[in-house]
Design an enzyme around this catalytic site. Structure first.
Site, PDB file in Angstrom:
ATOM      1  N   ILE A  14     -23.301 -59.255 -31.870  1.00  0.00           N
ATOM      2  CA  ILE A  14     -24.027 -58.107 -32.433  1.00  0.00           C
ATOM      3  C   ILE A  14     -23.439 -57.746 -33.793  1.00  0.00           C
ATOM      4  O   ILE A  14     -24.166 -57.411 -34.730  1.00  0.00           O
ATOM      5  CB  ILE A  14     -23.939 -56.896 -31.467  1.00  0.00           C
ATOM      6  CG1 ILE A  14     -24.751 -57.164 -30.194  1.00  0.00           C
ATOM      7  CG2 ILE A  14     -24.438 -55.620 -32.144  1.00  0.00           C
ATOM      8  CD1 ILE A  14     -24.619 -56.070 -29.127  1.00  0.00           C
ATOM      9  N   ASN A  82     -17.337 -51.847 -33.946  1.00  0.00           N
ATOM     10  CA  ASN A  82     -18.134 -52.705 -33.063  1.00  0.00           C
ATOM     11  C   ASN A  82     -17.263 -53.625 -32.207  1.00  0.00           C
ATOM     12  O   ASN A  82     -17.697 -54.063 -31.145  1.00  0.00           O
ATOM     13  CB  ASN A  82     -19.083 -53.541 -33.945  1.00  0.00           C
ATOM     14  CG  ASN A  82     -19.659 -54.727 -33.213  1.00  0.00           C
ATOM     15  OD1 ASN A  82     -20.581 -54.580 -32.411  1.00  0.00           O
ATOM     16  ND2 ASN A  82     -19.105 -55.918 -33.441  1.00  0.00           N
ATOM     17  N   GLY A  84     -15.261 -55.467 -29.616  1.00  0.00           N
ATOM     18  CA  GLY A  84     -15.103 -55.166 -28.195  1.00  0.00           C
ATOM     19  C   GLY A  84     -14.962 -56.433 -27.370  1.00  0.00           C
ATOM     20  O   GLY A  84     -15.427 -57.505 -27.769  1.00  0.00           O
ATOM     21  N   GLN A 141     -20.914 -49.809 -14.415  1.00  0.00           N
ATOM     22  CA  GLN A 141     -21.331 -51.175 -14.064  1.00  0.00           C
ATOM     23  C   GLN A 141     -20.339 -51.797 -13.095  1.00  0.00           C
ATOM     24  O   GLN A 141     -19.131 -51.716 -13.320  1.00  0.00           O
ATOM     25  CB  GLN A 141     -21.439 -52.040 -15.341  1.00  0.00           C
ATOM     26  CG  GLN A 141     -21.623 -53.533 -15.107  1.00  0.00           C
ATOM     27  CD  GLN A 141     -22.881 -53.861 -14.328  1.00  0.00           C
ATOM     28  OE1 GLN A 141     -23.939 -53.239 -14.512  1.00  0.00           O
ATOM     29  NE2 GLN A 141     -22.786 -54.819 -13.410  1.00  0.00           N
ATOM     30  N   TYR A 147     -14.255 -51.499 -18.933  1.00  0.00           N
ATOM     31  CA  TYR A 147     -15.207 -51.518 -20.058  1.00  0.00           C
ATOM     32  C   TYR A 147     -16.052 -50.241 -20.086  1.00  0.00           C
ATOM     33  O   TYR A 147     -16.228 -49.616 -21.140  1.00  0.00           O
ATOM     34  CB  TYR A 147     -16.092 -52.751 -19.901  1.00  0.00           C
ATOM     35  CG  TYR A 147     -17.079 -53.023 -21.000  1.00  0.00           C
ATOM     36  CD1 TYR A 147     -16.716 -53.766 -22.125  1.00  0.00           C
ATOM     37  CD2 TYR A 147     -18.395 -52.581 -20.909  1.00  0.00           C
ATOM     38  CE1 TYR A 147     -17.643 -54.053 -23.121  1.00  0.00           C
ATOM     39  CE2 TYR A 147     -19.324 -52.861 -21.904  1.00  0.00           C
ATOM     40  CZ  TYR A 147     -18.948 -53.601 -23.002  1.00  0.00           C
ATOM     41  OH  TYR A 147     -19.864 -53.877 -23.989  1.00  0.00           O
ATOM     42  N   PRO A 177     -26.195 -50.336 -26.850  1.00  0.00           N
ATOM     43  CA  PRO A 177     -27.034 -51.498 -26.553  1.00  0.00           C
ATOM     44  C   PRO A 177     -27.117 -51.730 -25.057  1.00  0.00           C
ATOM     45  O   PRO A 177     -26.168 -51.460 -24.317  1.00  0.00           O
ATOM     46  CB  PRO A 177     -26.288 -52.668 -27.209  1.00  0.00           C
ATOM     47  CG  PRO A 177     -25.264 -52.053 -28.111  1.00  0.00           C
ATOM     48  CD  PRO A 177     -24.945 -50.715 -27.515  1.00  0.00           C
ATOM     49  N   TYR A 179     -28.341 -55.059 -22.447  1.00  0.00           N
ATOM     50  CA  TYR A 179     -27.872 -56.452 -22.378  1.00  0.00           C
ATOM     51  C   TYR A 179     -28.544 -57.253 -23.499  1.00  0.00           C
ATOM     52  O   TYR A 179     -29.764 -57.396 -23.530  1.00  0.00           O
ATOM     53  CB  TYR A 179     -28.177 -57.052 -20.995  1.00  0.00           C
ATOM     54  CG  TYR A 179     -27.196 -56.566 -19.941  1.00  0.00           C
ATOM     55  CD1 TYR A 179     -27.275 -55.270 -19.453  1.00  0.00           C
ATOM     56  CD2 TYR A 179     -26.180 -57.388 -19.472  1.00  0.00           C
ATOM     57  CE1 TYR A 179     -26.361 -54.806 -18.519  1.00  0.00           C
ATOM     58  CE2 TYR A 179     -25.269 -56.935 -18.521  1.00  0.00           C
ATOM     59  CZ  TYR A 179     -25.366 -55.645 -18.055  1.00  0.00           C
ATOM     60  OH  TYR A 179     -24.459 -55.195 -17.128  1.00  0.00           O
ATOM     61  N   ILE A 180     -27.717 -57.725 -24.415  1.00  0.00           N
ATOM     62  CA  ILE A 180     -28.195 -58.408 -25.618  1.00  0.00           C
ATOM     63  C   ILE A 180     -27.785 -59.886 -25.513  1.00  0.00           C
ATOM     64  O   ILE A 180     -26.689 -60.182 -25.004  1.00  0.00           O
ATOM     65  CB  ILE A 180     -27.565 -57.766 -26.874  1.00  0.00           C
ATOM     66  CG1 ILE A 180     -27.766 -56.226 -26.883  1.00  0.00           C
ATOM     67  CG2 ILE A 180     -28.136 -58.382 -28.161  1.00  0.00           C
ATOM     68  CD1 ILE A 180     -29.203 -55.737 -26.855  1.00  0.00           C
TER      69      ILE A 180
HETATM   70  N1  CAA Z   1     -23.971 -55.219  -8.194  1.00  0.00           N
HETATM   71  C1  CAA Z   1     -23.646 -55.304  -6.896  1.00  0.00           C
HETATM   72  N2  CAA Z   1     -22.952 -56.310  -6.377  1.00  0.00           N
HETATM   73  C2  CAA Z   1     -22.561 -57.284  -7.217  1.00  0.00           C
HETATM   74  C3  CAA Z   1     -22.855 -57.246  -8.597  1.00  0.00           C
HETATM   75  C4  CAA Z   1     -23.595 -56.174  -9.056  1.00  0.00           C
HETATM   76  N3  CAA Z   1     -23.939 -56.076 -10.341  1.00  0.00           N
HETATM   77  N4  CAA Z   1     -22.316 -58.360  -9.149  1.00  0.00           N
HETATM   78  C5  CAA Z   1     -21.718 -59.047  -8.179  1.00  0.00           C
HETATM   79  N5  CAA Z   1     -21.862 -58.407  -7.002  1.00  0.00           N
HETATM   80  C6  CAA Z   1     -21.396 -58.796  -5.688  1.00  0.00           C
HETATM   81  C7  CAA Z   1     -21.769 -60.236  -5.351  1.00  0.00           C
HETATM   82  O1  CAA Z   1     -23.087 -60.302  -4.831  1.00  0.00           O
HETATM   83  C8  CAA Z   1     -20.740 -60.596  -4.295  1.00  0.00           C
HETATM   84  O2  CAA Z   1     -21.082 -60.034  -3.087  1.00  0.00           O
HETATM   85  P1  CAA Z   1     -20.822 -60.814  -1.696  1.00  0.00           P
HETATM   86  O3  CAA Z   1     -19.331 -61.005  -1.625  1.00  0.00           O
HETATM   87  O4  CAA Z   1     -21.376 -59.886  -0.637  1.00  0.00           O
HETATM   88  O5  CAA Z   1     -21.578 -62.091  -1.831  1.00  0.00           O
HETATM   89  C9  CAA Z   1     -19.554 -59.855  -4.828  1.00  0.00           C
HETATM   90  O6  CAA Z   1     -20.000 -58.810  -5.674  1.00  0.00           O
HETATM   91  C10 CAA Z   1     -18.721 -60.783  -5.672  1.00  0.00           C
HETATM   92  O7  CAA Z   1     -17.508 -60.352  -5.441  1.00  0.00           O
HETATM   93  P2  CAA Z   1     -16.296 -61.302  -5.851  1.00  0.00           P
HETATM   94  O8  CAA Z   1     -15.076 -60.617  -5.342  1.00  0.00           O
HETATM   95  O9  CAA Z   1     -16.537 -62.720  -5.455  1.00  0.00           O
HETATM   96  O10 CAA Z   1     -16.412 -61.170  -7.403  1.00  0.00           O
HETATM   97  P3  CAA Z   1     -15.688 -62.025  -8.475  1.00  0.00           P
HETATM   98  O11 CAA Z   1     -14.254 -61.714  -8.485  1.00  0.00           O
HETATM   99  O12 CAA Z   1     -16.114 -63.463  -8.359  1.00  0.00           O
HETATM  100  O13 CAA Z   1     -16.344 -61.378  -9.790  1.00  0.00           O
HETATM  101  C11 CAA Z   1     -18.146 -60.715 -11.204  1.00  0.00           C
HETATM  102  C12 CAA Z   1     -17.645 -61.687 -10.147  1.00  0.00           C
HETATM  103  C13 CAA Z   1     -17.110 -60.510 -12.309  1.00  0.00           C
HETATM  104  C14 CAA Z   1     -18.451 -59.379 -10.577  1.00  0.00           C
HETATM  105  C15 CAA Z   1     -19.419 -61.375 -11.772  1.00  0.00           C
HETATM  106  O14 CAA Z   1     -20.410 -61.314 -10.783  1.00  0.00           O
HETATM  107  C16 CAA Z   1     -19.945 -60.713 -13.036  1.00  0.00           C
HETATM  108  O15 CAA Z   1     -19.515 -61.059 -14.116  1.00  0.00           O
HETATM  109  N6  CAA Z   1     -20.903 -59.794 -12.895  1.00  0.00           N
HETATM  110  C17 CAA Z   1     -21.558 -59.174 -14.049  1.00  0.00           C
HETATM  111  C18 CAA Z   1     -20.805 -57.950 -14.539  1.00  0.00           C
HETATM  112  C19 CAA Z   1     -21.513 -57.426 -15.749  1.00  0.00           C
HETATM  113  O16 CAA Z   1     -22.676 -57.053 -15.706  1.00  0.00           O
HETATM  114  N7  CAA Z   1     -20.822 -57.420 -16.890  1.00  0.00           N
HETATM  115  C20 CAA Z   1     -21.440 -57.029 -18.116  1.00  0.00           C
HETATM  116  C21 CAA Z   1     -21.019 -57.998 -19.180  1.00  0.00           C
HETATM  117  S1  CAA Z   1     -22.010 -57.838 -20.653  1.00  0.00           S
HETATM  118  C22 CAA Z   1     -21.438 -56.490 -21.402  1.00  0.00           C
HETATM  119  O17 CAA Z   1     -20.490 -55.885 -21.009  1.00  0.00           O
HETATM  120  C23 CAA Z   1     -22.176 -56.084 -22.644  1.00  0.00           C
HETATM  121  C24 CAA Z   1     -22.792 -54.746 -22.490  1.00  0.00           C
HETATM  122  O18 CAA Z   1     -22.293 -53.793 -23.068  1.00  0.00           O
HETATM  123  C25 CAA Z   1     -24.033 -54.596 -21.677  1.00  0.00           C
END
Ligand code: CAA
Length: 241
Positions: A14, A82, A84, A141, A147, A177, A179-180
């Site tokens: 971004i 910005n 991060g 989140q 974060y 923002p 999700y970009i």
């Molecule tokens: N909501 C609810 N449950 C979720 C979830 C969510 N968003 N994401 C993962 N889970 C659940 C999975 O379904 C799984 O459940 P089960 O065990 O019942 O199958 C469990 O959480 C996974 O747990 P783990 O202990 O195995 O997780 P992990 O250590 O492998 O971590 C994670 C995985 C980091 C959570 C990965 O799923 C991830 O990266 N998720 C996305 C997080 C996210 O949205 N980050 C935003 C990044 S972009 C950003 O930050 C820019 C911005 O400003 C928008």
């Protein structure tokens, strides 16, 4: 004379789009970056925008970097905080290091970026502070306690700075923002992105970096002079606040 704008984390994602949008709007732009020399060199070669390397999480580094930008280009009148990072993990797995790294870069980094330019803005009776927050600072989140805390903190920062800067001609606003389509978002496991996150976005797609950059260019402009302490959300209707 062109106004000088600094964009931290301004050579990728971004930030790169913001740097380009401000350049296109007539600003003299400096982009800081933390570590990826190759990306910074490529960005400068492509855009002609100067890049500067420092760690926003360190106050002395930020002060020195900002002094160098000002020596090269002149006083910074627009600052876009910005830079991060993410260190996502469910809270029960989040380490103190993952907490601290995100706090240092995303939150202390805003202090370290704005504090050195603030006295000059007050003296010159003009300034634009724009902080890139996130939808996840507004709604929280899963796996982002660190974060989300910093991005919610950004909103408190601009609301406070707005009150302090208003009579000195300084505005401070945040852009949130959604999700970009950047490397940061594409690093999310594909299944999570496609099956969990994108279905939560009524627009049905990720945003484009340029859609955020245009918000920043507007907040930097004279047209936005009475907008102070606000947040602009650009998230495809994922969340309202
Ligand atoms: N909501 C609810 N449950 C979720 C979830 C969510 N968003 N994401 C993962 N889970 C659940 C999975 O379904 C799984 O459940 P089960 O065990 O019942 O199958 C469990 O959480 C996974 O747990 P783990 O202990 O195995 O997780 P992990 O250590 O492998 O971590 C994670 C995985 C980091 C959570 C990965 O799923 C991830 O990266 N998720 C996305 C997080 C996210 O949205 N980050 C935003 C990044 S972009 C950003 O930050 C820019 C911005 O400003 C928008």
């Amino acid at each position: 004379m062109a106004r000088v704008a600094l964009v931290t984390g301004g050579s990728r994602g971004i930030g790169a789009s913001i740097s380009k949008a401000l350049k296109d709007a007539g600003y003299d732009v400096a982009a800081s970056y933390a570590g990826n020399d190759e990306a910074a060199e490529k960005f400068t070669a492509e855009t002609g925008i100067k890049t500067y390397k420092w760690n926003v999480g360190n106050y002395e580094d930020s002060q020195a970097g900002i002094a160098k930008v000002e020596a090269d280009l002149g006083p910074i009148e627009v600052v876009v905080a910005n830079a991060g990072i993410t260190r996502d993990a469910p809270f029960h797995k989040m380490t103190p290091e993952q907490w601290q790294q995100v706090i240092d870069t995303n939150l202390t980094g805003v202090f370290n970026t704005v504090h050195p330019v603030w006295p000059g803005m007050r003296e010159r009776k003009f300034g634009r502070v724009i902080v890139i927050s996130s939808v996840n600072g507004q709604k929280g989140q899963f796996a982002q306690v660190n974060y989300a805390a910093t991005k919610a903190g950004d909103i408190g920062i601009v609301r406070s700075l707005a009150q302090e800067g208003a009579r000195a001609g300084i505005t401070a606003n945040a852009v949130c923002p959604g999700y970009i389509g950047t490397e940061m978002v594409r690093a999310i496991p594909e299944k999570v992105l496609n099956d969990v996150i994108i279905p939560q976005i009524p627009a049905g797609r990720l945003g484009e970096p340029e859609e955020i950059a245009r918000c920043v260019a507007f907040l930097a402009s004279d047209d936005a002079s009475f907008i102070n302490g606000s947040t602009i959300s650009a998230n495809g209707a994922q969340f309202f606040s």
